[in-house]
Design an enzyme around this catalytic site. Structure first.
Site, PDB file in Angstrom:
ATOM      1  CE  LYS A 122       1.977  -6.370   6.115  1.00  0.00           C
ATOM      2  NZ  LYS A 122       2.040  -5.046   5.470  1.00  0.00           N
TER       3      LYS A 122
ATOM      4  NE  ARG B 166      -4.223   7.829  21.372  1.00  0.00           N
ATOM      5  CZ  ARG B 166      -5.010   7.917  22.447  1.00  0.00           C
ATOM      6  NH1 ARG B 166      -4.498   8.237  23.622  1.00  0.00           N
ATOM      7  NH2 ARG B 166      -6.304   7.680  22.347  1.00  0.00           N
TER       8      ARG B 166
ATOM      9  NE  ARG C 179      -3.635   0.392   2.560  1.00  0.00           N
ATOM     10  CZ  ARG C 179      -3.530   1.270   3.548  1.00  0.00           C
ATOM     11  NH1 ARG C 179      -2.658   1.076   4.518  1.00  0.00           N
ATOM     12  NH2 ARG C 179      -4.282   2.353   3.563  1.00  0.00           N
TER      13      ARG C 179
END
Length: 332
Positions: free
Chosen positions: A192, A328, A127
């Site tokens: 990932k 976060r 992406r």
């Protein structure tokens, strides 16, 4: 494919058994001189394969590899009672998505669910223009074509569908800690494992085309230096080194994705939203969202009916269709 690449692929096929093969024997098999073999070996090493030479014995891969095989995959799909849209294997491509798009733009008629597989990509894409590292015969590089008869608007949330199918196939393989990070990353224990890239061709309201690219880390060798800027893992490692049959796994994923896309045609995204939530890595966690220079913070609240990310920002839940999202962490 160039003659040189054809010969290089033939050398890899000879070495795939993990045994020693003399330069003389390899040269005879592919029709080149023994002295030319050393350059082919260098080219093979540049693709990410570990080949070494022992004087008096010849060349050998550090470990045997299971190459993808069109016939084996087709046989496995038939056993799964799968429709036989073509599955094409090209050992080396620039990008499977780009190759599929080129066929579409050249006017070729593609069947729904048609697949292009590669063993390596020389120009793999992620992406936002990021490169996708694509060494030879270690991972899955797959592109599936799917027609969008209702135009590009029908593609809304397609990455949600594909991610859900990927996560379910990985979990069915025996990996438990699988999660999905909106919009298109598959993680295991926060690392990932796979990514999705969907390109669209056509019109917003008339018929359009989805080019669905999937990259999965299947069995990355320990010695290979990975130019990846985030924690990653591969399926073989997560299976605790149980045998991973690449052709069988690929066939199962293709069958599951085709079935899901057919369900999507009838029922839309709703069934996949429920299934996505079973894997949602962000749900009710503090997140950062970035849109270029603009940034905001909030609490993720799942996904909307069209696949948008829902975020509670200062007490108001808003839907976001784009943006770079990250967790976060509260230092307190």
């Amino acid at each position: 494919m160039s003659k040189r690449n054809e010969r290089m692929i033939r050398v890899i096929e000879l070495l795939a058994d993990g045994e020693f093969h003399s330069g003389e024997t390899i040269g005879e098999q592919i029709g080149v001189s023994r002295t030319a073999i050393s350059q082919y070996i260098k080219d093979i090493q540049a693709l990410g394969l570990d080949v070494f030479r022992v004087t008096g014995k010849g060349y050998k891969l550090s470990q045997s590899i299971e190459l993808l095989d069109e016939a084996k995959i087709s046989t496995a799909l038939t056993a799964l009672s799968e429709s036989q849209a073509p599955v094409t294997l090209q050992r080396i491509v620039g990008s499977t998505n780009d190759s599929m798009r080129a066929r579409l733009q050249a006017g070729q008629l593609l069947k729904a669910g048609e697949v292009l597989l590669a063993e390596a990509q020389t120009a793999g894409r992620g992406r936002r223009g990021k490169s996708w590292y694509s060494p030879f015969a270690t991972n899955l590089y797959l592109t599936m074509y799917w027609p969008l008869n209702r135009g590009m608007s029908a593609a809304m949330g397609l990455s949600i569908l594909v991610g859900t199918v990927l996560a379910e196939t990985i979990r069915a393989s025996g990996v438990n800690d699988v999660s999905l990070k909106w919009p298109n990353d598959v993680l295991v224990d926060g690392k990932k494992l796979a990514g999705i890239l969907i390109d669209l061709e056509g019109q917003a309201v008339d018929s359009a085309h989805a080019i669905i690219g999937v990259g999965v880390n299947l069995s990355m060798p320990d010695w290979l230096e990975m130019p990846i800027d985030q924690p990653w893992t591969d399926l073989q490692s997560e299976l605790n080194n149980q045998p991973l049959l690449r052709n069988e796994w690929v066939a199962k994923f293709i069958a599951a994705l085709r079935a899901a896309l057919m369900e999507f045609e009838t029922h839309g995204l709703a069934p996949f939203i429920r299934r996505w939530l079973d894997f949602d890595d962000l749900y009710q966690r503090p997140v950062n969202l970035e849109f270029g220079e603009r940034k905001l913070q909030g609490i993720a609240q799942g996904i909307a009916a069209d696949g948008a990310l829902l975020v509670d920002v200062a007490g108001q839940v808003k839907a976001y269709h784009a943006g770079e999202v990250s967790l976060r962490y509260d230092p307190s």
